[in-house]
Design an enzyme around this catalytic site. Structure first.
Site, PDB file in Angstrom:
ATOM      1  N   GLU A  90       0.823  -1.214   0.000  1.00 45.42           N
ATOM      2  CA  GLU A  90       0.000   0.000   0.000  1.00 45.42           C
ATOM      3  C   GLU A  90       0.856   1.263   0.000  1.00 45.42           C
ATOM      4  O   GLU A  90       1.045   1.904   1.042  1.00 45.42           O
ATOM      5  CB  GLU A  90      -0.949   0.026   1.210  1.00 45.42           C
ATOM      6  CG  GLU A  90      -2.117  -0.929   1.091  1.00 45.42           C
ATOM      7  CD  GLU A  90      -3.099  -0.788   2.246  1.00 45.42           C
ATOM      8  OE1 GLU A  90      -2.831  -0.036   3.206  1.00 45.42           O
ATOM      9  OE2 GLU A  90      -4.157  -1.452   2.190  1.00 45.42           O
TER      10      GLU A  90
ATOM     11  N   GLU B 135      -6.236  -7.370  -0.822  1.00 49.09           N
ATOM     12  CA  GLU B 135      -6.628  -7.171   0.573  1.00 49.09           C
ATOM     13  C   GLU B 135      -7.956  -6.445   0.640  1.00 49.09           C
ATOM     14  O   GLU B 135      -8.196  -5.474  -0.070  1.00 49.09           O
ATOM     15  CB  GLU B 135      -5.571  -6.344   1.299  1.00 49.09           C
ATOM     16  CG  GLU B 135      -5.940  -6.073   2.749  1.00 49.09           C
ATOM     17  CD  GLU B 135      -4.927  -5.164   3.412  1.00 49.09           C
ATOM     18  OE1 GLU B 135      -3.722  -5.459   3.337  1.00 49.09           O
ATOM     19  OE2 GLU B 135      -5.333  -4.162   4.003  1.00 49.09           O
TER      20      GLU B 135
END
Length: 353
Positions: free
Chosen positions: A191, A278
């Site tokens: 991320e 995710e």
């Protein structure tokens, strides 16, 4: 959850701007980055189809257009579960647990190697022990005929270039070790956030991907996108030049709704292969309200587009996104009463036998 930074109070307003992991803005917060309360240290296709053909992990995968496929070009949809930080919850990387997840219906297991946080690979963690957990996870997934994602869990550092040297060394070792394992996928930056833009991510990917390709020329590689892997539109506008690459979108269903789903489908329709490596059914903090209605809409859309997805997280941390109840100390053999609300929901979605 993953701890992603400070959760913006005005996120609902930002969402209207249309940002992909936060449907419309450039902020997302998660509990993933903070050390958990309960810790343990180690010693695409068409939108018309609703399901994908089963795949055989020993045959490998490839990306065809927007779709993850088997080597014959048949669409494949991976569905599975991510560990929490390996340094914090190593106990769930055991053969009985992985076998049980396969029984739930999971066909992919994601191993989250935090880099920056306390005890992470680049911040004081025991690198050999952490790599040992990766090796165990790959072995257990392979034994159970599952795919496995080796995830370089970039988060608090924001810009993945901060640890590019360590990333190259890590992926050189892993890709050499698993060059003959067609069930291994590589996620090179979980991320990117805190202002890291697509140009910075591209520069990082252009250094790391060739390292993997030197040992494993055909493996599928997953690349994070800006703003906590929400801005897939940036990648769609300027994709990487490598083959067998997919781009990450992350969502948390109580925060990220129609705007972000539209961002995802628009990116896919424009030609971008998307992998949801995710997600959770709570809010973006990882520890807020559950929204099963929104989560079900996400699943319907991902199934329609045959987008692969991995749920966060396999732990008993006292937060909404943990699949195991905080009062459960088991590391396998879970009864439904041992599961959190998200755990029960996911088990049902995966079609537990």
């Amino acid at each position: 959850m993953k701890i992603r930074g400070v959760f913006a109070v005005g996120l609902s307003i930002i969402l209207s701007l249309g940002l992909m992991g936060c449907a419309g803005g450039n902020t997302q917060s998660s509990s993933k980055a903070s050390q958990p309360e309960t810790t343990s240290s180690p010693s695409q296709g068409s939108s018309e189809a609703s399901s994908a053909e089963p795949t055989t992990p020993d045959k490998g995968l490839k990306v065809v257009g927007t779709q993850l496929c088997d080597l014959n070009g048949n669409p494949v949809q991976l569905k599975g579960i991510s560990t929490h930080g390996l340094a914090w919850f190593p106990q769930y990387v055991n053969e009985a647990c992985v076998k049980e997840l396969k029984g739930w219906g999971a066909n992919v297991f994601r191993l989250a190697m935090y880099t920056e946080e306390n005890g992470g690979y680049c911040s004081g963690g025991n690198k050999e022990e952490l790599k040992g957990l990766i090796r165990k996870g790959v072995s257990f997934a392979t034994t159970n005929d599952m795919y496995v994602i080796i995830d370089w869990h970039v988060l608090n550092e924001g810009d993945p270039n901060r640890h590019v040297a360590e990333a190259k060394e890590f992926f050189a070792e892993m890709s050499k070790e698993y060059a003959s394992n067609p069930n291994v996928l590589y996620e090179i930056c979980n991320e990117p956030c805190n202002g890291a833009n697509w140009n910075q991510i591209t520069a990082y990917a252009n250094e790391v991907i060739p390292v993997i390709r030197a040992n494993s020329p055909d493996s599928v590689i997953i690349v994070g996108t800006p703003n906590w892997s929400q801005e897939v539109d940036k990648a769609a506008a300027k994709p990487l030049s490598f083959q067998n690459v997919m781009y990450t979108l992350h969502f948390y269903a109580a925060t990220h709704k129609e705007d972000l789903r539209n961002r995802m489908t628009q990116a896919i329709d424009s030609g971008l292969p998307v992998f949801v490596s995710e997600f959770g059914i709570c809010d973006a903090s990882g520890n807020g309200a559950i929204d099963e209605d929104s989560a079900n809409k996400w699943v319907e859309t991902m199934n329609r587009y045959k987008v692969s997805y991995v749920c966060w997280n396999l732990s008993n941390k006292a937060e909404s996104s943990a699949l195991i109840s905080s009062g459960c100390s088991k590391t396998s053999g879970f009864a439904d009463s041992d599961l959190s609300q998200e755990g029960k929901w996911l088990k049902n979605v995966l079609g537990a036998k």
